[in-house]
Design a protein around this motif. Sequence first.
Motif, mmCIF file in Angstrom:
data_model
loop_
_atom_site.group_PDB
_atom_site.id
_atom_site.type_symbol
_atom_site.label_atom_id
_atom_site.label_comp_id
_atom_site.label_asym_id
_atom_site.label_seq_id
_atom_site.Cartn_x
_atom_site.Cartn_y
_atom_site.Cartn_z
ATOM 1 N N ASN A 187 0.794 -1.225 0.000
ATOM 2 C CA ASN A 187 0.000 0.000 0.000
ATOM 3 C C ASN A 187 0.832 1.283 0.000
ATOM 4 N N ILE A 188 0.179 2.342 -0.476
ATOM 5 C CA ILE A 188 0.808 3.639 -0.714
ATOM 6 C C ILE A 188 -0.200 4.756 -0.392
ATOM 7 N N PRO A 189 0.250 6.009 -0.348
ATOM 8 C CA PRO A 189 -0.689 7.111 -0.127
ATOM 9 C C PRO A 189 -1.296 7.629 -1.431
ATOM 10 N N GLN A 190 -2.434 8.259 -1.313
ATOM 11 C CA GLN A 190 -3.032 8.936 -2.464
ATOM 12 C C GLN A 190 -2.040 9.957 -3.020
ATOM 13 N N THR A 191 -1.874 9.954 -4.334
ATOM 14 C CA THR A 191 -0.958 10.813 -5.101
ATOM 15 C C THR A 191 0.510 10.439 -4.928
ATOM 16 N N LEU A 192 0.835 9.505 -4.054
ATOM 17 C CA LEU A 192 2.218 9.097 -3.774
ATOM 18 C C LEU A 192 3.055 10.249 -3.222
ATOM 19 N N ALA A 193 2.407 11.300 -2.775
ATOM 20 C CA ALA A 193 3.142 12.506 -2.392
ATOM 21 C C ALA A 193 3.005 12.852 -0.919
ATOM 22 N N SER A 194 2.644 11.869 -0.086
ATOM 23 C CA SER A 194 2.595 12.150 1.346
ATOM 24 C C SER A 194 3.350 11.060 2.094
ATOM 25 N N LEU A 195 3.574 11.295 3.363
ATOM 26 C CA LEU A 195 4.384 10.385 4.167
ATOM 27 C C LEU A 195 3.522 9.649 5.182
ATOM 28 N N ASP A 196 2.281 9.368 4.801
ATOM 29 C CA ASP A 196 1.347 8.604 5.616
ATOM 30 C C ASP A 196 0.486 7.808 4.639
ATOM 31 N N HIS A 407 -6.530 14.755 -12.977
ATOM 32 C CA HIS A 407 -7.521 14.128 -13.863
ATOM 33 C C HIS A 407 -7.929 12.756 -13.340
ATOM 34 N N MET A 408 -6.960 11.969 -12.900
ATOM 35 C CA MET A 408 -7.271 10.621 -12.410
ATOM 36 C C MET A 408 -8.117 10.677 -11.142
ATOM 37 N N ILE A 409 -7.862 11.648 -10.280
ATOM 38 C CA ILE A 409 -8.627 11.754 -9.036
ATOM 39 C C ILE A 409 -10.055 12.217 -9.309
ATOM 40 N N THR A 410 -10.187 13.254 -10.110
ATOM 41 C CA THR A 410 -11.520 13.846 -10.324
ATOM 42 C C THR A 410 -12.408 13.018 -11.247
ATOM 43 N N LEU A 416 -10.078 14.223 -1.881
ATOM 44 C CA LEU A 416 -8.709 14.161 -1.387
ATOM 45 C C LEU A 416 -8.716 13.663 0.055
ATOM 46 N N VAL A 417 -7.751 12.836 0.409
ATOM 47 C CA VAL A 417 -7.635 12.391 1.799
ATOM 48 C C VAL A 417 -7.211 13.597 2.640
ATOM 49 N N PRO A 418 -7.446 13.564 3.964
ATOM 50 C CA PRO A 418 -7.231 14.763 4.789
ATOM 51 C C PRO A 418 -5.871 15.431 4.621
ATOM 52 N N TRP A 419 -4.786 14.656 4.642
ATOM 53 C CA TRP A 419 -3.461 15.263 4.567
ATOM 54 C C TRP A 419 -3.264 16.010 3.250
ATOM 55 N N MET A 420 -3.832 15.448 2.155
ATOM 56 C CA MET A 420 -3.646 16.057 0.851
ATOM 57 C C MET A 420 -4.587 17.230 0.608
ATOM 58 N N SER A 421 -5.681 17.309 1.372
ATOM 59 C CA SER A 421 -6.718 18.309 1.090
ATOM 60 C C SER A 421 -6.202 19.738 1.171
ATOM 61 N N THR A 422 -5.202 19.988 1.995
ATOM 62 C CA THR A 422 -4.649 21.338 2.120
ATOM 63 C C THR A 422 -3.330 21.499 1.374
ATOM 64 N N ARG A 423 -2.870 20.430 0.712
ATOM 65 C CA ARG A 423 -1.556 20.479 0.075
ATOM 66 C C ARG A 423 -1.570 20.226 -1.427
ATOM 67 N N PHE A 424 -2.542 19.465 -1.902
ATOM 68 C CA PHE A 424 -2.572 19.138 -3.329
ATOM 69 C C PHE A 424 -3.174 20.295 -4.118
#
Length: 591
Positions: A187-196, A407-410, A416-424
Motif C-alpha cells: 500500500n501507498i498514499p493517495q498521489t504518492l506525495a505524502s508520508l502517511d 484528472h485521475m482523481i476527479t 482528497l484524503v485529509p493530509w492532501m486536502s490542504t496540500r494538493f
Amino acid sequence: MSSPESAAAWKAIAARKQSSRASRIPSKWHIPSSALPKDPPSLENGPQNVLDLPRQFLSSAEIAITEDYTVESLLSALASKKLSCEEVAQAFCHRAAIAHQLTNCLTEPLFDSAVQRAKELDAYLAQNGRPFGPLHGLPVSVKDTFNVKGVDTSIGLAYLCEKPATENAPLVSLLLSLGCVIVAKTNIPQTLASLDSVNNVFGRTMNPINRLCTAGGSSGGEGVLVAMKGSILGIGTDIGGSIRVPAMCNGVYGFKPSNNRIPYGGQALTGREGMSRTSVQAVAGPIARSVRDIDVFLREVIPRATLWAEDCMPCPWPPSSPSSQQIQGSGPNGELVIGILRSDGNCTLLPPITTILNEVAVSLQGTNTRTGAKIVVKELLTPRAWTRSQSVMSKLMGVDGAVVMNHMITSTGEPLVPWMSTRFRAGKAQPLERVAELQAQRSQLEREMLNLWSEVDAHGRRRQTLDAIVCPVAPHPVPPIEGYNAVGMTSSWVLFDYPTGTVPVRSVVEDDLELGRPLPAGNVLGSWDAKCRELWDEHVTDRRVYLGTPLSVQVVVQRGRDDWLCRVMGVIDEVMKSQTQTQSGDVKARL
C-alpha cells in the motif's frame, strides 16, 4: 465539477477492489476478530504493538522460516534443498496475510502465483541440479507502483483499478530472472506525495509498532510488511524520502540509491510520460531487516540492471561483505571521517533527535572498526545549499502542474484524503524556460555542496576530506498519524542525487520525552518549523505517543558511491549494536 454518478463511481470501484483483495486471503489464514487491534486508535488503548502477534497463528516451522534466516542463509538453505521454495513461499505468504489483517499493508496479495512460482523453482532445481538464479526462491514484495503482468497497478486510485498490467516492469522481470518469488504488492498514499500511507481505495496502513503513529510513505506498506516479516525484503521508491521514511517509522533499514542503479521504469504513470526527466527523478531501492541483506541483494541486482532497463548504467558491486574489506577513509592516516550534520536550517531538532545524534557521534568517535580503520567524527555547519535545496526541490517536483494526477482523481469523483486536502494543488505545467531556471539553481547548489566533501589546497589541488554524513531522517520522532510535515532532510539528497540510507538505532524511552520540559526558546524558523514544534508542544501533542517508536539516523555519501554507502552503513550499524549490547551487559552486571 463531477456529477452525482461520477462522485459515486469511486466508492463502487473501491468496494469491488477491497472485495477482490479479501477473496485472495485463504479462509484458513483468517485470524479471529478478537486478535485485531482496536480502531480508531486512541492513547487510552496504548500503542497496540502487533509485531510479534503473527507468531500466535504460525507453526513452529513457519516461525523459523520467517524469523531465523537472513537473505544469505535463506538462499543457502534453498540451494542446498534444506528448505523447499514452496514451503518458504507458503510461510511468508501466510505471515504476509496475517500482517495485512493487522495493519492493512497489502494492495495485491499474490499468494497463489507465488506458491505456483515456488513449485516451478523446486522442479527446476530437482531437474537441473542447480538453482534457477542467484536469488533462487527469495520471497520479496514490491510497492504497488510496479507493474506485475496480469495485476492492477492502481496506486490507490479508483481510476486505475481493474486495469491489469500487460507486462512486467523491468525490475520485476529482473527479479524473476534472478529467481525471486513475489508474494505481494503493498500500500501507498493517495498521489504518492505524502508520508502517511492512506488512500480511498485501500484505506490506511497502520504502524505495527505503534498504531497511534504513522507507518510512513509513500512506500509505507513495504516498510510495514518487512517489519512484520511478511517478506524478507521489499522494493520501494523514493523521491522525497519514500524509502527512508517508512524504514524510520517501522524500525528497519532503507536504501535510496543514486540514479541509474536500479531499474525504475514500468510503473504507474502519475504525470506525463517523460516529464520526470525534466525535473527530479525518483529511484527504486530496497527496504530490509539488515545492511547485510541489502548488500547481498544489490550485489546481484545492480550489475545486471543494464540487461533489463534503459534507465541504468553499468555499475559493479564488490563481491564480498561490506565489513570484510579494509575501509580506507579520507583521513591523513586512512581514518574514516564521518560528519554530523544536525540541522537543515529550516527545522529545529526535537530533543530525541538531538539525543540520538549525540549518542551516535560519541559512539563512533575514535572507534576502531573490525578492519582496523579508526573513525573520526566532526561536526558540520549547515551548508547554505542544504537550507535552500528544499525550496528548489519542491518547485521542481511540481513542474508538471499535477495535471495527470488531478484528472485521475476527479474522473471518478474521489475526494482528497485529509493530509492532501490542504496540500494538493493542480495547475499548469511550467514552461521550458522556468524548468531550465530551476535546473540552473539546482546545478549551483550541487557545486556549493562539493565544498562540504573536499577542500582545495594552496596549489589548487582538491582532495576528499569527508567520507560520509550522519544526519536525521526527520527533525522529529515518528510522528502521530497525519503529523508528518517537512521532508527537507530526505528530499534534498534526491535533488543532489546522493545515495542515502536509514539505520535504526534504538527505541524511544521515557527519558527521551523530557515530560514537562518545553522546547528551549528560540526563533521559529518558518512554517515547517512551526509545525514541527507542535509535535513537542504538550498542549498539542501528548509526548507519550512516541514511547517505543524507533529512533534512526540517515547516512549519506556522494553521488555514485552506492557500494560505499552500504559499507559505511554497515560500520555504523555494527558500532551502535555493539554499544547497545555493552550497555545491556552493564545493566545486567549491576543487577
